[in-house]
Design an enzyme around this catalytic site. Structure first.
Site, mmCIF file in Angstrom:
data_model
loop_
_atom_site.group_PDB
_atom_site.id
_atom_site.type_symbol
_atom_site.label_atom_id
_atom_site.label_comp_id
_atom_site.label_asym_id
_atom_site.label_seq_id
_atom_site.Cartn_x
_atom_site.Cartn_y
_atom_site.Cartn_z
ATOM 1 N N VAL A 24 0.850 -1.206 0.000
ATOM 2 C CA VAL A 24 0.000 0.000 0.000
ATOM 3 C C VAL A 24 0.881 1.250 0.000
ATOM 4 O O VAL A 24 0.675 2.184 -0.796
ATOM 5 C CB VAL A 24 -0.945 -0.005 1.235
ATOM 6 N N ASP A 128 -9.276 -16.524 9.619
ATOM 7 C CA ASP A 128 -10.551 -17.261 9.710
ATOM 8 C C ASP A 128 -11.125 -17.640 8.343
ATOM 9 O O ASP A 128 -11.923 -18.564 8.244
ATOM 10 C CB ASP A 128 -11.597 -16.426 10.468
ATOM 11 N N LYS A 214 -5.120 -48.748 13.005
ATOM 12 C CA LYS A 214 -4.302 -47.530 12.936
ATOM 13 C C LYS A 214 -3.579 -47.300 14.260
ATOM 14 O O LYS A 214 -4.089 -47.653 15.328
ATOM 15 C CB LYS A 214 -5.183 -46.324 12.593
ATOM 16 N N HIS A 216 -2.770 -44.364 15.417
ATOM 17 C CA HIS A 216 -3.180 -43.094 16.014
ATOM 18 C C HIS A 216 -4.486 -42.650 15.356
ATOM 19 O O HIS A 216 -4.877 -43.198 14.310
ATOM 20 C CB HIS A 216 -2.116 -42.009 15.761
ATOM 21 N N GLU A 223 -12.606 -24.156 16.833
ATOM 22 C CA GLU A 223 -12.905 -23.584 18.153
ATOM 23 C C GLU A 223 -14.370 -23.162 18.273
ATOM 24 O O GLU A 223 -14.932 -23.139 19.361
ATOM 25 C CB GLU A 223 -12.001 -22.372 18.436
HETATM 26 O O1 F6P Z 1 -10.256 -13.498 13.985
HETATM 27 C C1 F6P Z 1 -8.999 -14.076 14.178
HETATM 28 C C2 F6P Z 1 -8.987 -14.835 15.493
HETATM 29 O O2 F6P Z 1 -7.686 -15.397 15.656
HETATM 30 C C3 F6P Z 1 -10.039 -15.927 15.641
HETATM 31 O O3 F6P Z 1 -9.698 -17.104 14.935
HETATM 32 C C4 F6P Z 1 -10.074 -16.096 17.138
HETATM 33 O O4 F6P Z 1 -11.319 -16.602 17.563
HETATM 34 C C5 F6P Z 1 -9.875 -14.693 17.623
HETATM 35 O O5 F6P Z 1 -9.234 -13.974 16.579
HETATM 36 C C6 F6P Z 1 -9.045 -14.601 18.879
HETATM 37 O O6 F6P Z 1 -9.033 -13.279 19.302
HETATM 38 P P1 F6P Z 1 -8.006 -12.682 20.367
HETATM 39 O O7 F6P Z 1 -6.720 -12.468 19.674
HETATM 40 O O8 F6P Z 1 -8.656 -11.418 20.799
HETATM 41 O O9 F6P Z 1 -7.891 -13.701 21.461
#
Ligand code: F6P
Ligand code: ADP
Length: 324
Positions: A24, A128, A214, A216, A223
Site C-alpha cells: 500500500v 478465519d 491404525k 493413532h 474452536e
Molecule cells: O479473527 C482471528 C482470530 O484469531 C479468531 O480465529 C479467534 O477466535 C480470535 O481472533 C481470537 O481473538 P483474540 O486475539 O482477541 O484472542
C-alpha cells in the site's frame, strides 16, 4: 501538499499484513500520494495516532508476521458516533482515502465509514477465511501451514503411544481452518460449526480407526464448533472404553496467527495492497479487495459486509472418501 491516503490494520493480526502495508505504501508513493500509517486500528484512528510512512519505513517487513502498525479491537467504533468521529479525524488530517486491512468485523466497520461517503477500500485479511468477496484472505495459508506442522508432529507422538488427539484450531465461528487442516493433515475426524455432528460420531470414527489397526487417530476441531475440543474430550473420556485409543487434547490457539507469512500470503498481500491503492486512485471505493478465480477483484461492501462466507462444500464432500 500531495494528496494523502492512509492505511490501518485492525482486528486479529494475520501473517501477511506487513506485506500488505508495504505494498500500500510503496504503490501509493509510486502513484504520487503521501501515505499515512494509522497505529492500532480504529482505536488509533479515533485518537489520530498516525505518522507519514516512507518507502524505507516499510523496508524489511515483507517477511515479518504481525503488523508494524499494531492492531486493536475498538468497541467505540461500532457506534455511529465513533464512525463520525473517525471521519472528522480523517478530514482534519486531510486524508483523502483509507485502506483497511482486516477481517470480518474490521470490514463491517470500514463499510460503516464508507457509508458516510468517505472513500474506503478494504483488504481481506484474517486467518478465519470467513469473508465473502474473496476465496482466500491474507494469513489463511500461513496459519494453515502452522496447523499442519503441528498435526504432523502430533501424529508422530500419537503413533508412538497409540493415542488419539483432538487438535483445536482457530477460526472463530468459521470452520474453514479446521476443514482445510483436517483434509490436508489426514485427520480421522473433522468437527466444525457449519456441519451438525453428534459428539458420538467422533468416538465412532476414532473407534473405527482403532479397529482398522491404525496407530493413532486425529480429530481436528474448530474452536467455534458447539463441541469444542475440551467439551469433546470430556464427552469422549466418559466413554473411554469405546474410543479404543487413549485421548489427549492440543489447542493451537494464537500460535497459528504468529510466525512469518509464506510465499502465498506475501504475494497475495502484495497484490491486494497494490489493487487497493489502484482502487482509491480510480475512485473505486466502498469495496473489498479479494481473490476470485485467480483474479484480484473489488466487491462493493453492500454485497459482502456483515455477512459470513459459507463452508466450501467441494471440500466437505471429500470427508469420508479419504479414510484408510
Ligand atoms: O479473527 C482471528 C482470530 O484469531 C479468531 O480465529 C479467534 O477466535 C480470535 O481472533 C481470537 O481473538 P483474540 O486475539 O482477541 O484472542
Ligand atoms: P476482525 O476484523 O479480525 O474480524 P473484530 O471482529 O474484532 O476482528 O473487529 C475488529 C474491529 O472492527 C472491532 O473492534 C471494531 O472496532 C470494528 N467492528 C467490528 N464489528 C463492527 C461493526 N458491526 N460496526 C462497526 N465496526 C465494527
Amino acid at each position: 501538499m500531495k494528496k494523502r491516503l492512509a492505511v490501518l490494520t485492525s482486528g486479529g493480526d494475520a501473517p501477511g499484513m506487513n506485506a500488505a502495508i508495504r505494498a500500500v505504501v510503496r504503490a501509493g508513493l509510486h502513484l504520487g500520494y503521501d501515505v499515512v500509517g494509522i497505529h492500532e486500528g480504529y482505536k488509533g484512528l479515533l485518537s489520530a495516532n498516525c505518522r507519514l510512512l516512507t518507502a524505507r519505513d516499510v523496508g524489511g517487513i515483507i517477511q515479518q508476521g504481525g503488523t508494524i502498525l499494531g492492531s486493536a479491537r475498538c468497541p467505540e467504533f461500532k457506534l455511529d458516533s465513533g464512525v463520525q468521529q473517525a471521519r472528522t479525524v480523517l478530514e482534519a488530517a486531510e486524508i483523502r482515502g483509507l485502506v483497511v486491512i482486516g477481517g470480518n468485523g474490521s470490514q463491517t466497520g470500514a463499510a460503516a465509514l464508507a457509508a458516510t461517503g468517505f472513500p474506503v477500500v478494504g483488504i481481506a485479511s484474517t486467518i478465519d477465511n470467513d469473508l465473502l468477496g474473496t476465496e482466500i484472505s491474507i494469513g489463511v495459508d500461513s496459519a494453515l501451514n502452522v496447523a499442519l506442522e503441528a498435526i504432523d508432529r502430533i501424529k508422530i507422538t500419537a503413533s508412538s503411544h497409540h493415542r488419539a488427539f483432538l487438535v483445536e484450531v482457530m477460526g472463530r465461528n468459521c470452520g474453514y481452518l479446521a476443514l482445510a487442516a483436517g483434509i490436508a493433515g489426514g485427520a480421522e475426524a473433522i468437527v466444525m460449526p457449519e456441519i451438525e455432528m453428534e459428539p458420538q460420531v467422533v468416538i465412532d470414527l476414532f473407534r473405527e480407526a482403532y479397529q482398522r489397526g491404525k496407530s493413532h487417530a486425529i480429530g481436528v476441531v474448530a474452536e467455534g464448533a458447539p463441541y469444542n475440543a475440551a467439551k469433546l474430550a470430556q464427552y469422549c473420556n466418559a466413554q473411554k472404553d469405546h474410543v479404543g485409543f487413549d485421548l489427549r487434547v492440543v489447542t493451537l490457539g494464537h500460535v497459528q496467527r504468529g510466525g512469518a507469512p509464506g510465499g502465498f500470503d506475501r504475494l497475495l498481500a502484495t497484490r491486494f495492497g497494490v489493487a487497493a491503492i489502484e482502487c482509491l486512485d480510480q475512485d473505486v471505493t466502498g469495496v473489498l479487495v479479494g481473490l476470485q478465480k485467480g483474479q484480484i477483484v473489488s466487491t462493493p461492501y453492500a454485497l459482502v459486509s456483515g455477512k459470513t462466507k459459507g463452508i466450501d462444500q467441494s471440500l466437505v464432500r471429500m470427508i469420508g472418501m479419504l479414510d484408510a
